[in-house]
Design a protein around this motif. Sequence first.
Motif, PDB file in Angstrom:
ATOM      1  N   ALA A   1       0.863   1.303  -0.509  1.00 38.35           N
ATOM      2  CA  ALA A   1      -0.360   1.663   0.213  1.00 38.35           C
ATOM      3  C   ALA A   1      -1.561   1.673  -0.725  1.00 38.35           C
ATOM      4  O   ALA A   1      -2.676   1.347  -0.325  1.00 38.35           O
TER       5      ALA A   1
ATOM      6  N   GLY B   1      -5.445   0.706  13.458  1.00 33.97           N
ATOM      7  CA  GLY B   1      -5.573  -0.611  14.052  1.00 33.97           C
ATOM      8  C   GLY B   1      -4.237  -1.119  14.576  1.00 33.97           C
ATOM      9  O   GLY B   1      -4.165  -1.776  15.616  1.00 33.97           O
TER      10      GLY B   1
ATOM     11  N   GLY C   1       2.240  15.834   4.672  1.00 37.99           N
ATOM     12  CA  GLY C   1       1.945  14.405   4.602  1.00 37.99           C
ATOM     13  C   GLY C   1       2.898  13.543   5.408  1.00 37.99           C
ATOM     14  O   GLY C   1       2.797  12.334   5.413  1.00 37.99           O
TER      15      GLY C   1
ATOM     16  N   ALA D   1      -5.861  -0.402   4.966  1.00 39.43           N
ATOM     17  CA  ALA D   1      -6.201  -0.841   3.612  1.00 39.43           C
ATOM     18  C   ALA D   1      -5.801   0.205   2.570  1.00 39.43           C
ATOM     19  O   ALA D   1      -5.671  -0.112   1.389  1.00 39.43           O
ATOM     20  N   GLY D   2      -5.617   1.448   3.000  1.00 45.09           N
ATOM     21  CA  GLY D   2      -5.185   2.482   2.064  1.00 45.09           C
ATOM     22  C   GLY D   2      -6.254   3.524   1.759  1.00 45.09           C
ATOM     23  O   GLY D   2      -6.111   4.294   0.815  1.00 45.09           O
ATOM     24  N   LYS D   3      -7.294   3.568   2.553  1.00 42.67           N
ATOM     25  CA  LYS D   3      -8.394   4.512   2.305  1.00 42.67           C
ATOM     26  C   LYS D   3      -7.929   5.962   2.457  1.00 42.67           C
ATOM     27  O   LYS D   3      -8.132   6.797   1.574  1.00 42.67           O
ATOM     28  N   THR D   4      -7.313   6.237   3.594  1.00 42.37           N
ATOM     29  CA  THR D   4      -6.870   7.608   3.844  1.00 42.37           C
ATOM     30  C   THR D   4      -5.840   8.028   2.800  1.00 42.37           C
ATOM     31  O   THR D   4      -5.863   9.147   2.299  1.00 42.37           O
TER      32      THR D   4
ATOM     33  N   TYR E   1      -0.790  14.014  -0.893  1.00 45.66           N
ATOM     34  CA  TYR E   1       0.252  13.167  -1.480  1.00 45.66           C
ATOM     35  C   TYR E   1       0.189  13.273  -2.998  1.00 45.66           C
ATOM     36  O   TYR E   1      -0.877  13.481  -3.559  1.00 45.66           O
TER      37      TYR E   1
ATOM     38  N   HIS F   1     -15.540   1.908   8.862  1.00 47.03           N
ATOM     39  CA  HIS F   1     -15.357   0.474   9.041  1.00 47.03           C
ATOM     40  C   HIS F   1     -16.687  -0.169   9.351  1.00 47.03           C
ATOM     41  O   HIS F   1     -16.794  -1.377   9.382  1.00 47.03           O
TER      42      HIS F   1
ATOM     43  N   GLU G   1     -13.705   8.603   8.099  1.00 40.55           N
ATOM     44  CA  GLU G   1     -14.180   7.993   9.349  1.00 40.55           C
ATOM     45  C   GLU G   1     -14.827   8.987  10.295  1.00 40.55           C
ATOM     46  O   GLU G   1     -14.408   9.132  11.449  1.00 40.55           O
TER      47      GLU G   1
ATOM     48  N   GLN H   1      -9.364  12.341   9.132  1.00 44.60           N
ATOM     49  CA  GLN H   1      -9.552  11.372  10.209  1.00 44.60           C
ATOM     50  C   GLN H   1      -9.072  11.973  11.536  1.00 44.60           C
ATOM     51  O   GLN H   1      -9.718  11.845  12.548  1.00 44.60           O
TER      52      GLN H   1
ATOM     53  N   GLU I   1     -10.307  -2.467   5.848  1.00 45.63           N
ATOM     54  CA  GLU I   1      -9.754  -2.644   7.179  1.00 45.63           C
ATOM     55  C   GLU I   1      -8.731  -1.558   7.483  1.00 45.63           C
ATOM     56  O   GLU I   1      -8.358  -0.783   6.615  1.00 45.63           O
TER      57      GLU I   1
ATOM     58  N   SER J   1      -1.034   2.469  10.962  1.00 47.40           N
ATOM     59  CA  SER J   1      -2.468   2.723  10.801  1.00 47.40           C
ATOM     60  C   SER J   1      -3.143   2.563  12.161  1.00 47.40           C
ATOM     61  O   SER J   1      -2.585   1.987  13.093  1.00 47.40           O
TER      62      SER J   1
ATOM     63  N   PHE K   1       5.073   3.826  -0.002  1.00 51.05           N
ATOM     64  CA  PHE K   1       5.881   4.421   1.067  1.00 51.05           C
ATOM     65  C   PHE K   1       7.031   3.463   1.294  1.00 51.05           C
ATOM     66  O   PHE K   1       6.834   2.424   1.929  1.00 51.05           O
TER      67      PHE K   1
HETATM   68  N1  LIG Z   1       3.128   9.019   5.406  1.00 50.42           N
HETATM   69  C1  LIG Z   1       3.267   7.681   5.498  1.00 50.42           C
HETATM   70  N2  LIG Z   1       4.481   7.141   5.628  1.00 50.42           N
HETATM   71  C2  LIG Z   1       4.636   5.800   5.702  1.00 50.42           C
HETATM   72  N3  LIG Z   1       3.635   4.911   5.663  1.00 50.42           N
HETATM   73  C3  LIG Z   1       2.386   5.380   5.545  1.00 50.42           C
HETATM   74  C4  LIG Z   1       2.134   6.791   5.455  1.00 50.42           C
HETATM   75  N4  LIG Z   1       0.803   6.972   5.347  1.00 50.42           N
HETATM   76  C5  LIG Z   1       0.260   5.736   5.352  1.00 50.42           C
HETATM   77  N5  LIG Z   1       1.198   4.775   5.483  1.00 50.42           N
HETATM   78  C6  LIG Z   1       0.965   3.325   5.485  1.00 50.42           C
HETATM   79  O1  LIG Z   1       0.145   3.019   4.387  1.00 50.42           O
HETATM   80  C7  LIG Z   1      -0.813   2.034   4.725  1.00 50.42           C
HETATM   81  C8  LIG Z   1      -2.208   2.537   4.419  1.00 50.42           C
HETATM   82  O2  LIG Z   1      -2.516   3.541   5.372  1.00 50.42           O
HETATM   83  P1  LIG Z   1      -3.875   4.333   5.379  1.00 50.42           P
HETATM   84  O3  LIG Z   1      -3.726   5.383   6.418  1.00 50.42           O
HETATM   85  O4  LIG Z   1      -4.217   4.775   4.012  1.00 50.42           O
HETATM   86  O5  LIG Z   1      -4.913   3.222   5.868  1.00 50.42           O
HETATM   87  P2  LIG Z   1      -6.462   3.355   6.180  1.00 50.42           P
HETATM   88  O6  LIG Z   1      -7.156   2.452   5.238  1.00 50.42           O
HETATM   89  O7  LIG Z   1      -6.868   4.760   6.182  1.00 50.42           O
HETATM   90  O8  LIG Z   1      -6.507   2.729   7.641  1.00 50.42           O
HETATM   91  P3  LIG Z   1      -7.320   3.189   8.964  1.00 50.42           P
HETATM   92  O9  LIG Z   1      -8.659   2.584   8.841  1.00 50.42           O
HETATM   93  O10 LIG Z   1      -6.563   2.588  10.083  1.00 50.42           O
HETATM   94  O11 LIG Z   1      -7.355   4.673   8.983  1.00 50.42           O
HETATM   95  C9  LIG Z   1      -0.599   1.706   6.191  1.00 50.42           C
HETATM   96  O12 LIG Z   1       0.137   0.525   6.271  1.00 50.42           O
HETATM   97  C10 LIG Z   1       0.196   2.877   6.715  1.00 50.42           C
HETATM   98  O13 LIG Z   1       1.051   2.468   7.751  1.00 50.42           O
END
Ligand SMILES: Nc1ncnc2c1ncn2[C@@H]1O[C@H](COP(=O)(O)OP(=O)(O)OP(=O)(O)O)[C@@H](O)[C@H]1O
Lengths: 310, 501
Positions: free
Chosen positions: B19, B401, A307, B41-44, B54, B198, B166, B86, B38, B399, B14
Motif C-alpha cells: 500500500a 473507488g 486498523g 493510491a495509499g494516502k489514507t 498502523y 482527489h 478527503e 475519511q 487516485e 478502497s 497488507f
Molecule cells: N487494513 C487493510 N487491510 C487490507 N488492505 C488494505 C487495508 N487498508 C488499506 N488497504 C489497501 O491498501 C490500498 C491503499 O488504500 P488506501 O486506503 O490507503 O487508499 P487511498 O489512497 O486512501 O484511497 P481512497 O482515495 O479511495 O481513499 C488499497 O488497495 C486498499 O485496498
Amino acid sequence: MVDPNFIASLLASSIRAGTPLLYATLGEIITERSGVLNLGLEGIMITGAFTGFAISLATGNPWLGVLCGGIAGMLLALVHAFFSITLKANQSITGLMLVLLGLGITGFLGRNYIGEVAYYLDLIKIPVLSDLPYLGEVLFSHDPLAYLAVILAALLWFILFKTRYGLEIIAAGEKPEAADSMGVDVDRVRYISTLFGGFLVGIGGAYLSLAYAKLWTEGMTAGRGWISLALVIFSGWMPQRAIFGAYLFGGLDVLSFKLQAIGVGISYHFMKMLPYVVTILVLLVSVIRKRAAFGAPTALGTPYVRGKKE
Amino acid sequence: METLLEMRNIVKRFGNLVANDHIDFEVRRGEIHGLLGENGAGKTTLMNILYGIYQPDEGEIIFEGKKVRFKSPKDAISAGIGMVHQHFMLVPRMNVFQNIVLGYRTPHDPLINQKWVEERVEALSEKYGIDVALYETMMNLSVGEEQRVEILKALFRDVKLLILDEPTAVLTPQEVDSLFYALKSMTKSGLTIIFITHKLKEALKVTDRITVLRRGKKVGSVKTSETNERELTRMMVGRDIVLDITKPPREFGKEVLRVEDLWVKDERGNYAVKGVSFSIREGEILGIAGISGNGQRELEEAIAGLRKVEKGRIILDGQDITKKGVMERENIAYIPEDRIGVGLAPSLSVLENLMLKDFKKYRKGIFLDFGEMEKRGRELIEEFSVKTPSLHSSAGALSGGNIQRLILARELSRNPRLIIASQPTRGLDVAGIDYVRRRLIDAVMKGAAVLLISEDLDEIFQLADRIAVMYEGEIRGVVDRERANYEKVGYLMAGGLEVTA
Ligand SMILES: Nc1ncnc2c1ncn2[C@@H]1O[C@H](COP(=O)(O)OP(=O)(O)OP(=O)(O)O)[C@@H](O)[C@H]1O
Ligand SMILES: [Mg+2]
C-alpha cells in the motif's frame, strides 16, 4: 383490603431479594457498556457465594468473606477478559464456559459446607427512621450491603455519565475505533470494566450466602445470574434503572412464598416463570419502540482490532 | 520554512499488496500540504501510519526534528497531531460535547469540567468560524456539522499538525468554502495542515505544496503556484484524462418510470418528499440537481423500495409497484449515496457482495453452485476492473473507488430497466469518475432509463438529457438539457424561486 403489614413486609423482602440481583446487574452493565458481553454471571455469582461463605466460616469475618467473594468474581472475569479481549475469542462461549466452571467447582468444593453456619451480615436499623410505621421496615432496616447497593448504583450513574472514565467506557462499547483514535486504550478500558464488573457480580453472590440465605447450598443462585442478564436489558444499560428492575424482580421472587403463606393458590412454577415473562415483554417493547436509549451498546460482543477493515 | 514532519522510506504491506512503497513525505511548518492520488493510491494508509493506527513495515518518522515512533493514536495526539478521518470517528449515541472531550483530561480530571470545556469550544469556534451545537446528539447532525465536530476535536487538543482525509468529499459547495476559510485562518495561527483530496481544483485553490502518490509510490512534490491541473492529472493517473464524455444521440423509447404525486416521510416523520411527479423514458437520463438533504435520499429510497410511500404512485413499465417489496423490483438498480451502509455488506466477501441479489440463479438442488458463482464473479471483476486481492477478501477493505466499481458491477450486470444513481462519483478519482460516467452512458445506450441524483452541477450538465432541481422536497421545473442554464439551475438549488420570463 390487603393488609398493610403484608405489603410492608413484601416490599422489605423484595429489597433483600433484589439486592444480589442489583449487584450482579450493575456489574454486568459496566462490563457491557465497555463492549464486553459476559454471559457467565451465573457461574461468577455462585463462585462469589461459595467463596464468601467459606472465608467467613474460616475467619469469622463476614466482611472479609464479601471482599473475597468479589475477588473470586474478579478472577473469573479475568479469565473471560483474557479470552475475549486479549485473544479476541468468541465472548459467548467463554462466558458460558464460566457458568459451567463456577457451578462445577463450587458444587465439588462446597460439599462439606452444606449445613454449616457462617457469620453473616447483621442488619443495621437506622435509628429513629427505622421506627417509622411501615416505611421503617421497608427502607431503613437492612444490612449495610443493601444500602450500599443503592449508593453504588447512583455512583456508577455518575461515573458513567459525568466523568472521563465513563465516557471512555461508553465509547469503547459504542465505537471502539473512535475511542482509540482519541487516544483511549480500548483494551485497557475493557479489561478494567470487565474486572470491576466481575467484582460486583461476585459480591452479589456473596450477598446471597452471607446476608440473604445465610447458608450455603449447592447451586443456590438458582438462575439469578440469568435474571440479572435480563435485567441489564430491562434497565436499558442504565445503572439507575437497575435499582427499580432488581427490586421488581426480587419482589416477584418472594411473592410466591408470601402468597402461599397467606393461602392464595398460585402455582409456584408460574411465579418462578414470571421474571422471564416480564423480560420477554420488556424486550418486545424495546424492539417495537426502537428507542435509542434502550439499545445495547453498538459494539457489544465485538473484539476490537486496530486498523482492521471489515 | 522549516520542516515540521518527515516520513522517510515508509513501506506498508497488507499481505501481498504494497500500500505504501518506500514513500518519502515532507511537510513544512505553517503550510497546507495537499496529498493527492487516485483511489487506492495509499494516502489514507500513509496518514494512518503517521497517526499511529498502523505500524510501518519499514521507514522512520521525524517530527519536529526528533525521531518518533507512534505506537497508538494516543502517542500521535500527545505529540500534537490530529486527524479527521475519511470515515468519521464519532460516537453516534453521544452528543457533540461528549465526543469532543472523549479521552481528554480537563481540569479536575476525572471529573469533566463542563464550564471550562464550553468556554474553550466557544473560543475556538469564534477564532476559526466553526460553529457547533454543543448539546445536540450526533444522530441529528448533517455530515457537514459532523465534520466540524471532528475538526474541533483536534483543535481542542492543541494540535500542531492537522490531517484532513478527503474532507470535502461530503460537503456542499458552500460548506467547502467555509472549510477553506477556516483552514486559512488555522495556518495563520501557526497550524500545519495535510489536506487529502482527489479534486484538483480544490488542491490548487487551497494548498501551498502538493505531493502526489500513485499505486503506493510517491510520484513527486510540487509547489502549487508552479503547477496546473494538467500536470497534476498526469502525475496522478500517469496519462492525460480529459473529462469530456460525448453522449451519442439517441431516440428515447417508451416510458420506463413514472412517479405521480409522491409523498414520502423521513426518519423523524416529517414529509421529505412533497408531491413529486416526473417520468423517464428508455435511453434517457433525468438529472436531479440539488443540495443533499432536500429529500433526494427519501425519493430514491422510495423508488428503490426501501422506504414507505405515504401517498402517490410509482409506475415501472406500466405496472404499479408502489407497494411492491425490494425483491419484486429486480428491474431497478440502485447505486446509493451511502455505499458502505446501504450499498454493501462490508463484512461479506467481494464475491458474496457481487452475488447478493443473484443467489437464486446459482441454485443446484438445495446447494449453491460455488464454482459457477466464482466464474461469474471473476468475469465481473475483470469487466468492471475492481481491484481486489481476491474474490474472497472482505468488501469493506477495498478502497473507495473500488467499492463503487463493485456496486456498479453488481447492479449494472443485471441489465436493469431503471438505474437510480445517487452521487455516483462522489469521492472518486478522475479515472473513477470517468469510468462511472461512461458506464451510465453505456447503460442508456442499451435502453435503460437513468435517474441521476447529484450535487455536482458539472456532472448533471454533462450527463443528463433533462434537468430538474429538488429543493425542500419539491421538484422545481424539469427542463431539457439544451434549454437549461447553468447559473439558473445553481440559483434554484440554493433555494431561489423560479422566475417565469
Ligand atoms: N487494513 C487493510 N487491510 C487490507 N488492505 C488494505 C487495508 N487498508 C488499506 N488497504 C489497501 O491498501 C490500498 C491503499 O488504500 P488506501 O486506503 O490507503 O487508499 P487511498 O489512497 O486512501 O484511497 P481512497 O482515495 O479511495 O481513499 C488499497 O488497495 C486498499 O485496498
Ligand atoms: Mg483514503
